[in-house]
Design an enzyme around this catalytic site. Structure first.
Site, short mmCIF file in Angstrom:
data_model
loop_
_atom_site.label_atom_id
_atom_site.label_comp_id
_atom_site.label_asym_id
_atom_site.label_seq_id
_atom_site.Cartn_x
_atom_site.Cartn_y
_atom_site.Cartn_z
N HIS A 258 45.20 84.05 -10.18
CA HIS A 258 44.97 82.32 -10.69
C HIS A 258 45.31 81.18 -10.17
CE1 HIS A 258 49.31 83.00 -12.22
NE2 HIS A 258 49.25 81.78 -12.26
N ASP B 226 45.77 90.36 -11.34
CA ASP B 226 46.40 88.99 -10.88
C ASP B 226 46.91 88.85 -9.66
OD1 ASP B 226 46.10 86.30 -11.27
OD2 ASP B 226 47.86 86.04 -12.60
N SER C 97 54.38 80.49 -9.71
CA SER C 97 53.42 81.69 -9.96
C SER C 97 53.02 82.14 -8.41
CB SER C 97 52.09 81.26 -10.57
OG SER C 97 52.31 81.17 -11.80
#
Length: 472
Positions: A123, A153, A227
């Protein structure tokens, strides 16, 4: 003379009374006050001794070495995408094209070897036209996207530097323990690497509600921009890729989640070797806890996962796994819920052999099972049997989505749309269908009313023509 003796007697008597009162009242009060100021006793373990004291001193937490060994291997990732602005009424009136603009997203990444391979989250770089990497010493490189896996992911990038780069070695996330100290290392907002500490709060967490995920949960502070960063143990080994936070405000409130390193490592090794992710499956369906059937069977009270059905032609079927067996362990890894099972299987490939410990009746058995390819898995959906597309077929036909119609007993869809075996369902109600899991989500949401809730269906026919049907 009498007056003199009387005066002396009165003086002596007054002195005695005064001294007695002093001793009784003032001197006693002073003693109480002194006792009240005495040092309180120390409360120690009954078995406390010099050896215990040395042990406590030697186990004092020190993350400086782990931090020093990791901060230079965590990078800032900048994703630039070109997006079109929505057309205005003025644009439509004058026949002008909508303008385009650059949209920038940022995150973190982890260098995993000296050659410049970098793991981050899918993402973080999704939809990018260009990706740049900033190292902890502020050097900037353009990155090549090697491959991604949306399910886990995880994405793999590559930069070319003039010298060997610092990297973080992989640890074994299966052996990470609840309560173990970990560091979350990220490079948010291009501020150079930032370190926070916490403990592993839980393992095999699922945030989707479909039990398809298996995150490590930690209370180490992770905020937007972290992230793709590293979750490392006290030895500086990579045990996870920080991916998500649980928050109503968008900021950290005590829960953060990481993809286990064993899963991330397997995904990037598959991408490097095969170009895509090789999914191995056991070939069993698990009875969900708290379901009516599970409650009736007392499944909520067992330790392990209950097999409700075994897929035909699967490795489990061939090895002799049966309905009603309870899986206790996979290769000595304890299995207490489905996310434990799915998380461990994600670290394996087709044809890998997994030792499955089951409880059958009152007998414990260990059965070796060769994992099958994921395209053997099928689901029932509005009187159709749908199956995953083989990875090879997807690659040969340049497909990223779709499930194969294996059987169709839905007369309405057959007569009106001609949907038959060999067709590929790509979208339902604008929801992209990448696997039978996406179909299962739709079914779980609407149950027996699933067909009535479909207002749009997209598919590919046997002549490879894409079609779209809107139901009124």
């Amino acid at each position: 003379m009498k007056k003199l003796l009387t005066l002396v007697f009165v003086s002596v008597l007054g002195g005695i009374i005064t001294l007695s009162a002093y001793k009784l009242l003032i001197d006693n009060d002073q003693t109480i006050t002194l006792e009240a100021t005495q040092e309180q006793p120390q409360f120690l373990n009954a078995n406390y001794d010099a050896k215990t004291a040395n042990l406590l001193e030697n186990t004092a937490l020190d993350f400086t070495v782990a931090a020093e060994n990791t901060i230079h291997a965590v990078v800032h990732v900048k994703n630039t995408a070109i997006v079109s602005a929505p057309q205005s009424l003025e644009d439509l009136f004058f026949g002008r094209q909508s303008s385009s603009r650059a949209q920038v997203g940022t995150g973190s990444g982890v260098i995993i070897n000296k050659d410049g391979y970098i793991i981050t989250n899918n993402h973080v770089i999704a939809g990018s036209n260009s990706i740049s990497i900033t190292l902890n010493d502020n050097r900037v490189y353009e990155a090549e996207l090697i491959g991604t896996d949306e399910k886990t992911d995880i994405a793999l990038l590559k930069i070319d530097a003039d010298e060997d780069l610092p990297s973080i070695p992989f640890g074994d996330s299966d052996t990470a323990k609840i309560g173990e100290w970990v560091l979350a290392v990220g490079n948010p907002f291009n501020l150079t690497s930032t370190v926070t500490a916490g403990i592993i709060s839980a393992k095999s967490r699922d945030l989707s509600g479909t039990e398809s995920q298996s995150f490590i949960q930690t209370d180490a502070a992770v905020n937007p921009g972290n992230s793709g960063g590293a979750l490392v143990n006290s030895r500086g080994e990579l045990v996870g890729i920080n991916t998500a936070i649980s928050s109503r405000t968008g900021s950290y409130i005590g829960y953060s989640f990481a993809v286990p390193s064993n899963i991330a490592r397997k995904v990037i090794e598959d991408i490097m070797e095969f170009g895509d992710v090789q999914e191995g499956v056991l070939g069993v369906s698990i009875l969900n806890r708290n379901s009516k059937e599970a409650i009736e069977k007392g499944i909520n009270e067992i330790e392990g996962v209950y097999i409700s059905s075994v897929e035909d032609n699967s490795g489990a079927k061939k090895a002799g796994i049966k309905n009603g067996d309870i899986i206790k362990k996979l290769d000595n890894v304890e299995i207490s819920k489905f996310t434990d099972l799915s998380g461990y299987i994600k670290t394996k490939r087709p044809n890998d052999v997994v030792n499955v410990e089951i409880l059958r009746g009152n007998e414990i058995k260990t059965i070796p099972v060769k994992l099958s390819k994921s395209d053997i898995i099928s689901v029932e959906f509005i009187n159709m049997e749908l199956r995953n597309l083989p990875s090879k077929f997807k690659k040969e036909n340049n497909l990223t989505e779709g499930v194969l119609v294996q059987k169709n007993e839905n007369a309405y869809l057959y007569r009106r749309l001609g949907i038959r075996p060999g067709y590929i369902i790509t979208k339902v109600n604008d929801i992209e269908i990448n696997s039978v899991q996406d179909i299962s989500k739709f079914t779980q949401k609407y149950g027996t009313d699933a067909q009535d809730k479909i207002f749009k269906l997209e598919f590919i026919d046997t002549n490879k023509r894409r079609k779209e049907v809107i139901f009124e």
